[in-house]
Design an enzyme around this catalytic site. Structure first.
Site, PDB file in Angstrom:
ATOM      1  N   VAL A  10      35.693 -13.044 -16.275  1.00 45.87           N
ATOM      2  CA  VAL A  10      36.195 -13.635 -14.830  1.00 45.87           C
ATOM      3  C   VAL A  10      34.819 -13.622 -14.166  1.00 45.87           C
ATOM      4  O   VAL A  10      33.971 -12.495 -14.256  1.00 45.87           O
ATOM      5  CB  VAL A  10      37.353 -12.635 -14.438  1.00 45.87           C
ATOM      6  N   SER A  11      34.997 -14.357 -12.869  1.00 48.17           N
ATOM      7  CA  SER A  11      33.752 -14.340 -11.956  1.00 48.17           C
ATOM      8  C   SER A  11      33.538 -12.986 -11.305  1.00 48.17           C
ATOM      9  O   SER A  11      32.507 -12.537 -10.927  1.00 48.17           O
ATOM     10  CB  SER A  11      33.942 -15.504 -11.064  1.00 48.17           C
ATOM     11  N   THR A  12      34.656 -12.437 -10.838  1.00 48.83           N
ATOM     12  CA  THR A  12      34.456 -11.239  -9.923  1.00 48.83           C
ATOM     13  C   THR A  12      35.461 -10.096 -10.499  1.00 48.83           C
ATOM     14  O   THR A  12      36.339 -10.311 -11.193  1.00 48.83           O
ATOM     15  CB  THR A  12      34.835 -11.434  -8.533  1.00 48.83           C
ATOM     16  N   GLN A  15      39.115 -10.735  -9.761  1.00 47.58           N
ATOM     17  CA  GLN A  15      39.903 -11.514 -10.478  1.00 47.58           C
ATOM     18  C   GLN A  15      40.505 -10.954 -11.816  1.00 47.58           C
ATOM     19  O   GLN A  15      39.934 -10.020 -12.227  1.00 47.58           O
ATOM     20  CB  GLN A  15      39.147 -12.723 -10.925  1.00 47.58           C
TER      21      GLN A  15
END
Length: 201
Positions: A10-12, A15
């Site tokens: 996941v990007s962050t 998330q």
């Protein structure tokens, strides 16, 4: 048949990875063999991905939910795919795209089709990343035009700034002394002085 692994990204940190984890659990991947990174897919400098890569051996099998979970950089996805399948001899299954299953079609036509699909999807993943960045830049530009300010609000000038500034401008005190009087670094005092002069003009 070797070991089975799953990769989640996941990007962050905000998330949620549950959707990907559920998909991997449905294909019975042991929890200890699921590696999760919480960072951007712009490159492959990710700690858990690198740890998984070191652990995997020939004839192991890697599952990912979708190609953009592997990464978002077109060139690097293709390079990692080559390293995994050709150099390490690992099979890859992309759950959202049944055509991307290197266990199938080991003949020339199967490999050719898989390579075409991979290239198209990798391009789409990177194109989406580029579009997101462009939309963000356009959104920021539009907000600035509406007068929205970004970053931390500027600290107000100290009460004695005008008097100290005038003394410094009339060469009664040095810049070092002026900065000290205002409780600022020399570079900050000069920067604030420039802005102050412009607002007076």
């Amino acid at each position: 048949m070797g070991n089975v692994y799953g990769y989640v990204r996941v990007s962050t940190r905000e998330q949620n990875e549950d959707r990907q984890l559920i998909a991997l659990q449905e294909v019975s991947i042991p929890e200890k063999n699921i590696f999760i990174d919480k960072q951007s897919g712009k490159d492959f400098q990710r700690p858990m991905y690198k740890r998984m890569l070191r652990k995997m051996k020939k004839d192991d099998l890697l599952y990912v939910k979708s190609i953009d979970r592997l990464g978002r950089n077109y060139v690097e996805i293709l390079e990692q795919w080559r390293i995994l399948t050709k150099e390490k001899g690992i099979d890859i299954v992309v759950l959202d795209m049944p055509l991307l299953d290197t266990r199938r079609g080991k003949d020339l036509m199967g490999t050719f089709l898989s390579d075409i699909v991979l290239q198209v999807l990798s391009f789409v993943a990177e194109n989406e990343r580029t579009n997101i960045k462009q939309r963000q830049a356009e959104g920021i530009a539009a907000a600035k035009m509406r007068g929205v300010r970004f970053g931390r609000p500027a600290k107000p000038l100290p009460e004695n700034f005008e008097g100290v500034y005038n003394q410094w401008k009339n060469e009664k005190i040095t810049g070092v002394e002026a900065a000290k009087e205002c409780g600022m670094a020399m570079s900050t005092f000069r920067y604030k002085a420039e802005i102050y002069e412009k607002t007076k003009m």
